[in-house]
Each structure stands twice: as C-alpha cells, then as structure tokens.
Design a protein around this motif. Structure first.
Motif, PDB file in Angstrom:
ATOM      1  N   ARG A   1       0.866  -1.183   0.000  1.00 48.38           N
ATOM      2  CA  ARG A   1       0.000   0.000   0.000  1.00 48.38           C
ATOM      3  C   ARG A   1       0.901   1.231   0.000  1.00 48.38           C
ATOM      4  O   ARG A   1       1.875   1.292   0.745  1.00 48.38           O
ATOM      5  N   ILE A   2       0.581   2.200  -0.838  1.00 48.33           N
ATOM      6  CA  ILE A   2       1.450   3.381  -0.957  1.00 48.33           C
ATOM      7  C   ILE A   2       1.071   4.383   0.147  1.00 48.33           C
ATOM      8  O   ILE A   2       0.200   5.232  -0.030  1.00 48.33           O
ATOM      9  N   SER A   3       1.730   4.212   1.293  1.00 48.60           N
ATOM     10  CA  SER A   3       1.479   5.106   2.432  1.00 48.60           C
ATOM     11  C   SER A   3       2.467   6.283   2.348  1.00 48.60           C
ATOM     12  O   SER A   3       3.364   6.293   1.500  1.00 48.60           O
ATOM     13  N   ASP A   4       2.323   7.249   3.226  1.00 46.21           N
ATOM     14  CA  ASP A   4       3.176   8.453   3.165  1.00 46.21           C
ATOM     15  C   ASP A   4       4.678   8.151   3.201  1.00 46.21           C
ATOM     16  O   ASP A   4       5.436   8.725   2.414  1.00 46.21           O
ATOM     17  N   PRO A   5       5.163   7.260   4.112  1.00 48.94           N
ATOM     18  CA  PRO A   5       6.612   6.973   4.109  1.00 48.94           C
ATOM     19  C   PRO A   5       7.083   6.436   2.746  1.00 48.94           C
ATOM     20  O   PRO A   5       8.170   6.770   2.274  1.00 48.94           O
ATOM     21  N   ILE A   6       6.241   5.587   2.101  1.00 50.78           N
ATOM     22  CA  ILE A   6       6.608   5.020   0.789  1.00 50.78           C
ATOM     23  C   ILE A   6       6.597   6.137  -0.272  1.00 50.78           C
ATOM     24  O   ILE A   6       7.472   6.196  -1.138  1.00 50.78           O
ATOM     25  N   ARG A   7       5.612   7.027  -0.202  1.00 48.05           N
ATOM     26  CA  ARG A   7       5.535   8.147  -1.169  1.00 48.05           C
ATOM     27  C   ARG A   7       6.822   8.983  -1.111  1.00 48.05           C
ATOM     28  O   ARG A   7       7.358   9.402  -2.137  1.00 48.05           O
ATOM     29  N   THR A   8       7.310   9.189   0.106  1.00 50.06           N
ATOM     30  CA  THR A   8       8.552   9.964   0.283  1.00 50.06           C
ATOM     31  C   THR A   8       9.711   9.261  -0.425  1.00 50.06           C
ATOM     32  O   THR A   8      10.492   9.895  -1.143  1.00 50.06           O
ATOM     33  N   LEU A   9       9.800   7.939  -0.237  1.00 43.49           N
ATOM     34  CA  LEU A   9      10.890   7.171  -0.864  1.00 43.49           C
ATOM     35  C   LEU A   9      10.785   7.229  -2.394  1.00 43.49           C
ATOM     36  O   LEU A   9      11.801   7.282  -3.090  1.00 43.49           O
ATOM     37  N   ILE A  10       9.531   7.196  -2.914  1.00 46.18           N
ATOM     38  CA  ILE A  10       9.344   7.251  -4.375  1.00 46.18           C
ATOM     39  C   ILE A  10       9.838   8.607  -4.895  1.00 46.18           C
ATOM     40  O   ILE A  10      10.585   8.685  -5.875  1.00 46.18           O
ATOM     41  N   SER A  11       9.429   9.680  -4.203  1.00 50.09           N
ATOM     42  CA  SER A  11       9.825  11.036  -4.638  1.00 50.09           C
ATOM     43  C   SER A  11      11.340  11.205  -4.611  1.00 50.09           C
ATOM     44  O   SER A  11      11.909  11.949  -5.405  1.00 50.09           O
ATOM     45  N   GLU A  12      11.996  10.481  -3.674  1.00 49.76           N
ATOM     46  CA  GLU A  12      13.468  10.580  -3.573  1.00 49.76           C
ATOM     47  C   GLU A  12      14.173   9.604  -4.523  1.00 49.76           C
ATOM     48  O   GLU A  12      15.394   9.437  -4.455  1.00 49.76           O
ATOM     49  N   ARG A  13      13.391   8.909  -5.369  1.00 51.11           N
ATOM     50  CA  ARG A  13      13.937   7.926  -6.328  1.00 51.11           C
ATOM     51  C   ARG A  13      14.774   6.845  -5.634  1.00 51.11           C
ATOM     52  O   ARG A  13      15.825   6.430  -6.161  1.00 51.11           O
ATOM     53  N   ARG A  14      14.358   6.398  -4.472  1.00 56.04           N
ATOM     54  CA  ARG A  14      15.123   5.359  -3.751  1.00 56.04           C
ATOM     55  C   ARG A  14      14.955   4.009  -4.453  1.00 56.04           C
ATOM     56  O   ARG A  14      13.898   3.730  -5.034  1.00 56.04           O
ATOM     57  N   PRO A  15      15.962   3.121  -4.418  1.00 58.65           N
ATOM     58  CA  PRO A  15      15.843   1.822  -5.103  1.00 58.65           C
ATOM     59  C   PRO A  15      14.725   0.950  -4.505  1.00 58.65           C
ATOM     60  O   PRO A  15      14.308   1.152  -3.359  1.00 58.65           O
ATOM     61  N   SER A  16      14.278  -0.042  -5.306  1.00 63.31           N
ATOM     62  CA  SER A  16      13.127  -0.855  -4.879  1.00 63.31           C
ATOM     63  C   SER A  16      13.437  -1.651  -3.611  1.00 63.31           C
ATOM     64  O   SER A  16      12.548  -1.925  -2.805  1.00 63.31           O
ATOM     65  N   LEU A  17      14.718  -2.014  -3.405  1.00 65.38           N
ATOM     66  CA  LEU A  17      15.082  -2.780  -2.208  1.00 65.38           C
ATOM     67  C   LEU A  17      14.780  -1.976  -0.941  1.00 65.38           C
ATOM     68  O   LEU A  17      14.249  -2.507   0.048  1.00 65.38           O
ATOM     69  N   VAL A  18      15.079  -0.673  -0.976  1.00 61.39           N
ATOM     70  CA  VAL A  18      14.831   0.198   0.185  1.00 61.39           C
ATOM     71  C   VAL A  18      13.313   0.284   0.431  1.00 61.39           C
ATOM     72  O   VAL A  18      12.839   0.204   1.566  1.00 61.39           O
ATOM     73  N   MET A  19      12.558   0.434  -0.686  1.00 60.79           N
ATOM     74  CA  MET A  19      11.092   0.511  -0.566  1.00 60.79           C
ATOM     75  C   MET A  19      10.523  -0.780   0.006  1.00 60.79           C
ATOM     76  O   MET A  19       9.631  -0.767   0.846  1.00 60.79           O
ATOM     77  N   ARG A  20      11.078  -1.890  -0.459  1.00 57.74           N
ATOM     78  CA  ARG A  20      10.614  -3.194  -0.003  1.00 57.74           C
ATOM     79  C   ARG A  20      10.844  -3.336   1.509  1.00 57.74           C
ATOM     80  O   ARG A  20       9.964  -3.765   2.246  1.00 57.74           O
ATOM     81  N   GLU A  21      12.078  -2.957   1.954  1.00 64.72           N
ATOM     82  CA  GLU A  21      12.400  -3.069   3.386  1.00 64.72           C
ATOM     83  C   GLU A  21      11.479  -2.191   4.229  1.00 64.72           C
ATOM     84  O   GLU A  21      11.013  -2.583   5.301  1.00 64.72           O
ATOM     85  N   LYS A  22      11.192  -0.993   3.712  1.00 68.67           N
ATOM     86  CA  LYS A  22      10.309  -0.071   4.431  1.00 68.67           C
ATOM     87  C   LYS A  22       8.889  -0.649   4.523  1.00 68.67           C
ATOM     88  O   LYS A  22       8.246  -0.587   5.576  1.00 68.67           O
TER      89      LYS A  22
END
Length: 569
Positions: free
Chosen positions: A517-538
């Motif tokens: 689910r794209i919650s606020d912490p995930i939205r922040t990571l997307i905007s910062e172009r973080r790699p998918s591994l970081v998003m997955r861990e979050k």
C-alpha cells in the motif's frame, strides 16, 4: 415490465410461458454469466422450477416427450452405435439406432447448431427424448465406463477409420484449399478434435498445444502450470486437425505463412467453454495453441481468490477509492487478469461506467465495455486509453502498461478523477515503482497517483486425496529461512500421487500474494527515487508480508509444498 430477450433458449422458453418473474430470470442469467454454469443447473439449485416440470418444458421445445431413462431397455448393439467420446462430449445416451437414424436421450435444451453437429458427426438423422440428468450420467458411466479408456480407444478406432478415408493420409501442405477443408470436415477428424477438447476440459487444462515436428505430431495439455503429453495421433493428421481448429475458430485456412488469432465457443458436456486460438507457422506446419477459458473452473469472485483476511480487507478498501492507480504485478500466467476481472466484477454496478482495454479480451462480462487491442491497425493501449477519457468513464482497466505513453495517460486519467487498474511484469510489488520510473514517469506523479501494488504468483496445491504429512529436515527449513521454533512442531505436507491427480501429487492452484500500500513513508521514498530494495524493506517494516512469507503461510496451512514455494518466490 416488457419481456426481455435472453441469449439462452431455455430462459427464452420459460419467459414466453410466463413461468417466472423477470427478476428471477435476471438472477438466473446473472449467475450463469458470473459462473458459466448451465442455466438448467441454476434453475434446479434455486428450486424455482422442479426437475419434472423443467424436463417437460425442454421436451416441448424439442417437440418430443420425457422418458424414464433408468428403466429403458437399451440393446448393447445400440450402445456400440454411439462412440463414447460423442456420448460424453454432448451428454447424451443412445436409445435406438439403425443404419440411417439414431434416437438419443438428453437432459438439456440442445441448440440447432449442436443438433446439426451431432447429425454430422454420427452421419445419421438424429431424434431426441428427454431424461433426468442424474439418470443419463449413471447410464453414461454404465455403458462407457471410465474416462481414461476413451482417448486410446478413440485413437485406435481413428486409425481404422482413417485407413478407410485414405484421402486424408497423402494430404500435403500444398493441396488446394478445397481438399484441405474437405479433410478438416471429415467425421473422424471432427470427432478426434472434439475428443481432445473434451478431455482437456475434463482434466482442467488451461492450454492445449498442437505441435507438428518432422516425424511426429504432438498434443500436450497444460494442467496447473505443468505440461503433459497425451498419446500422439498419426503424423498425417497434423494438417486436417489444425485445419479443423482453424475452420471452427473462423480463421483463414488458406493462410499458413502468417500467425493468426481466433476464438471458439463450444458446448462441452453441458457447459459453454471459450477457447482462444493462436496459430504459428513453423518449419513442419502450423503450431496451434488453444487457451481454455472455462468460467466454471475460474471463479471471478474476490472471495474465492484465496487472499489472506487482512489483505482482502485492504484490497477491497482500496478498489472503492474514487481515483488512483492500482497495479497487479507478476509473470505471465500468474493470475493477474483473473484478479483484475474479480475486482471489476465487484465494482460493476449500474451507477458506474467501466471500460477495459485488453489484448485480447479473455472473458466477456456483462456490463463492462471491453475493447480488444489491434496493434496492426494502430489500435494500441495508449490510443485506446486516450479515447476512453472522452467516453465519460468512472473506472478504467488497461491490460498492461508497456510504454511511457500508456503510463502517462494512466497517470493523467487518475489525476482527472478516474480509478485505473493495470498490470506490469515485475518480480515483486516494489519493483513496479522502479519499472514506472525507468519508463520515464516522473516520481512525483507516481507518488501522487499510485494507491497500491499487488504482487502475486500461482502455486500448485497438494491433492486432497493423497496428502501426506512429514517432518521437514534442517536443509528445507534453512532454504525457507525458518527455524524449528518458528514452525512449533507443525507438520509439512506433500502429495504421494494417486489416480485423481495423475500421480503428480498436485491438483489445482492457489495464489500467494504481497500487497504494497502506498502510504506516506513510501511516497517519500518514491519522490526521492530510492531503489526498490529500500522501498521493499520499508514496506516490510510497515507490515507488508512478502511473497515468500505468504508462501510459508500456505505451507504451514497444508495447501502447498516447500518445492512450489521455493520455485516461485
């Protein structure tokens, strides 16, 4: 209320006789559309008309009478006059036969097309009497025995018939179209193709492959994701058989140098089955693959997809949002389309306009405006999606986001207040975000429109008839990343193999899922172009269960095996 026209002749007959209210007829039709079950079966289940009365209605329509099949005197010679494959395919049993005609018992209201086909296949005039379905099934079993005999019997009988129809044997690919069409419509070939399709439906196959090679002609079924070969027919049957499939799917039999796509709708053992046909020119003739779309096997209900409770709750909450993008991801054949259809069926209300762009349309669903793609004439996902926005939709489903153009229009549609469903081919849920960024979609647009990503796989389920418990060894636990304490002495299971599952140990498939689910912490990571591994861990930190963890849940609940989960996650 005005009389409604139904596509089903039995409902039409009941409607004309005024036996049921329009509302009841609509309920029966909707149930038939949803599940693919025969309308006769649904009427009897609902108890709105008794079986005896229903048989009278069918008999009246066919211009015949009702017979007590169970106590009918049937000569063994008559039984031999009707091949087992025909009896099973059409759900009929012979009552009487001579050299020019045959009388059959049926429990269904047969369409004129099926009556013509029976006359053609049996090369005799056909008359009908009507009997109870249960009695006909009992007699089929008594007269024609077990299923498995029919394929090898049919092949050996075919050999004899084909020796008689010598003109099929020397047929070469440079024959004229008339010769090939005549061969394709020869009764033995028609019967053989019908048997192959019937057997595939009985075995719950998802695909049927007809493959010509230099010295043989192979036929294989894909059941629960694995391919199985059936007894190969003679090599010289390749051209008549592939031509027969092209004839019934409305393809050009003269064109053997280019790939073609078509559809067949057939009545198999009382059920309406759709087949999607694809031909491919090869070195030794045309390879043909049929995708079997049997709605009575594939349930298009969200409740039946096997979502864990919490995921089901989250998903059903997200799909009723007024706008946003929901993506389902996974490899080909992982059930993405089924999940999307199930979501659309749930949202398919009179007050919502639903449009789908598909390549090709898999299931026709009442109430959805479905558009098949046609790349050759420029009808692409992007072009269709652009046209959709001028059609005043509420919900849009686009089969797949393949390029930046489609992705940008999907984002645009979401920003202008539409809910958009689509699929992507990525290994996990977090990978979908990276894929969209790689395509060239701006991260701030993704973070403001993407609502959720569902990653899924299909794993084979253990056959219930030969399910066997065992204690896993340390190596298996290590490969799954589990410790003895975590499994708390719970047994693992495997299928020992039995007749029901063709000795594979598996029967059927179930889904394993991960839901991002794209919650606020995930939205922040997307905007910062973080790699998918970081998003997955979050996401895991925020409570997401990964595909592997959901697979382990299925192992501990006894649905599937360690091998299946390790293979797909």
């Amino acid at each position: 209320m005005a009389t409604v026209e139904y596509k089903d002749s039995l409902l039409q007959e009941i409607n004309q006789d005024g036996l049921l209210e329009n509302q009841q007829l609509n309920e029966i039709w909707e149930e038939h559309e949803r599940t693919g079950r025969p309308t006769r079966e649904i009427i009897l289940d609902m108890g709105v008309i008794g079986e005896d009365q229903l048989l009278e209605i069918i008999a009246q329509h066919l211009g015949t009478d009702v017979i007590d099949v169970k106590n009918a005197e049937i000569d063994p010679e008559v039984v031999r006059a009707l091949p087992a494959s025909v009896a099973r395919m059409y759900n009929v049993i012979p009552l009487y036969a001579d050299s020019s005609s045959v009388e059959l018992a049926t429990s269904d209201l047969l369409s004129p097309e099926i009556v013509d086909e029976l006359m053609f296949v049996l090369t005799r005039d056909v008359a009908f009497r009507v009997g109870k379905e249960g009695d006909i099934k009992t007699m089929l079993q008594r007269f024609y025995g077990e299923e498995s005999e029919s394929v090898s019997d049919m092949l050996s009988a075919l050999e004899g018939e084909l020796e008689d129809a010598g003109d099929l044997i020397g047929l070469s690919t440079d024959e004229n179209v008339y010769e090939i069409e005549t061969a394709a419509n020869a009764a033995p070939v028609v019967r053989f193709v019908n048997l192959v399709l019937y057997q595939a439906v009985q075995d719950r196959a998802s695909d049927i492959h007809f493959e010509p090679f230099e010295n043989e002609f192979k036929i294989r079924y894909r059941v629960d994701g694995a391919l199985y070969e059936m007894a190969p027919p003679p090599k010289h049957l390749a051209l008549p058989v592939t031509s027969r499939i092209k004839v019934i799917s409305g393809l050009n039999i003269a064109e053997r140098r280019l790939p073609q796509d078509g559809r067949i709708q057939l009545n198999v053992a009382g059920r309406t089955i759709d087949f999607r046909v694809s031909t491919l020119p090869t070195q030794f003739g045309e390879s043909v693959v049929l995708r079997v779309l049997d709605r009575s096997v594939v349930s298009l209900d969200l409740e039946n997809l096997g979502f864990p409770g919490d995921l089901f709750e989250d998903f059903t909450t997200d799909i009723v949002k007024p706008n946003g993008i929901i993506v389902v991801t996974g490899p080909t054949g992982s059930g993405k389309t089924t999940t999307l259809y199930s979501a659309l069926r749930r949202l398919n209300k009179i007050e919502s306009k639903l449009l789908t762009a598909e390549d090709p349309v898999e299931y026709d669903i009442e109430g959805l405006v479905q558009v098949p793609m046609h790349e050759a004439i420029g009808l692409t996902f992007a072009r269709t999606l652009r046209a959709f926005l001028r059609q005043d939709p509420d919900i849009i489903m686009v089969g797949e986001i393949r390029d930046i153009e489609t992705a940008e229009i999907a984002v645009q549609a979401s920003l202008t207040g539409h809910l958009v469903f689509s699929t992507l081919h990525t290994n996990d849920a977090a990978g979908a975000v990276t894929r969209l960024i790689d395509m060239g979609v701006e991260p701030f647009l993704i973070s403001s429109t993407l609502e959720a990503v569902l990653g899924q796989r299909l794993v084979r389920t253990i056959c219930k008839d030969c399910k066997t418990a065992f204690e896993p060894d340390d190596e298996q636990l290590h490969r799954l990343g589990l410790s003895r304490d975590q499994i708390e002495d719970r047994p693992f299971y495997f299928g020992a193999g039995c007749a029901k599952c063709n000795d594979t140990g598996y029967r059927g498939r179930c889904g394993i899922y991960e839901y991002l689910r794209i919650s606020d912490p995930i939205r922040t990571l997307i905007s910062e172009r973080r790699p998918s591994l970081v998003m997955r861990e979050k996401a895991v930190e925020l409570g997401m269960r990964t595909l592997r963890e959901d697979g382990i849940r299925c192992i501990l609940d006894g649905y599937t095996t360690v091998e299946e989960v390790l293979k797909y996650t």
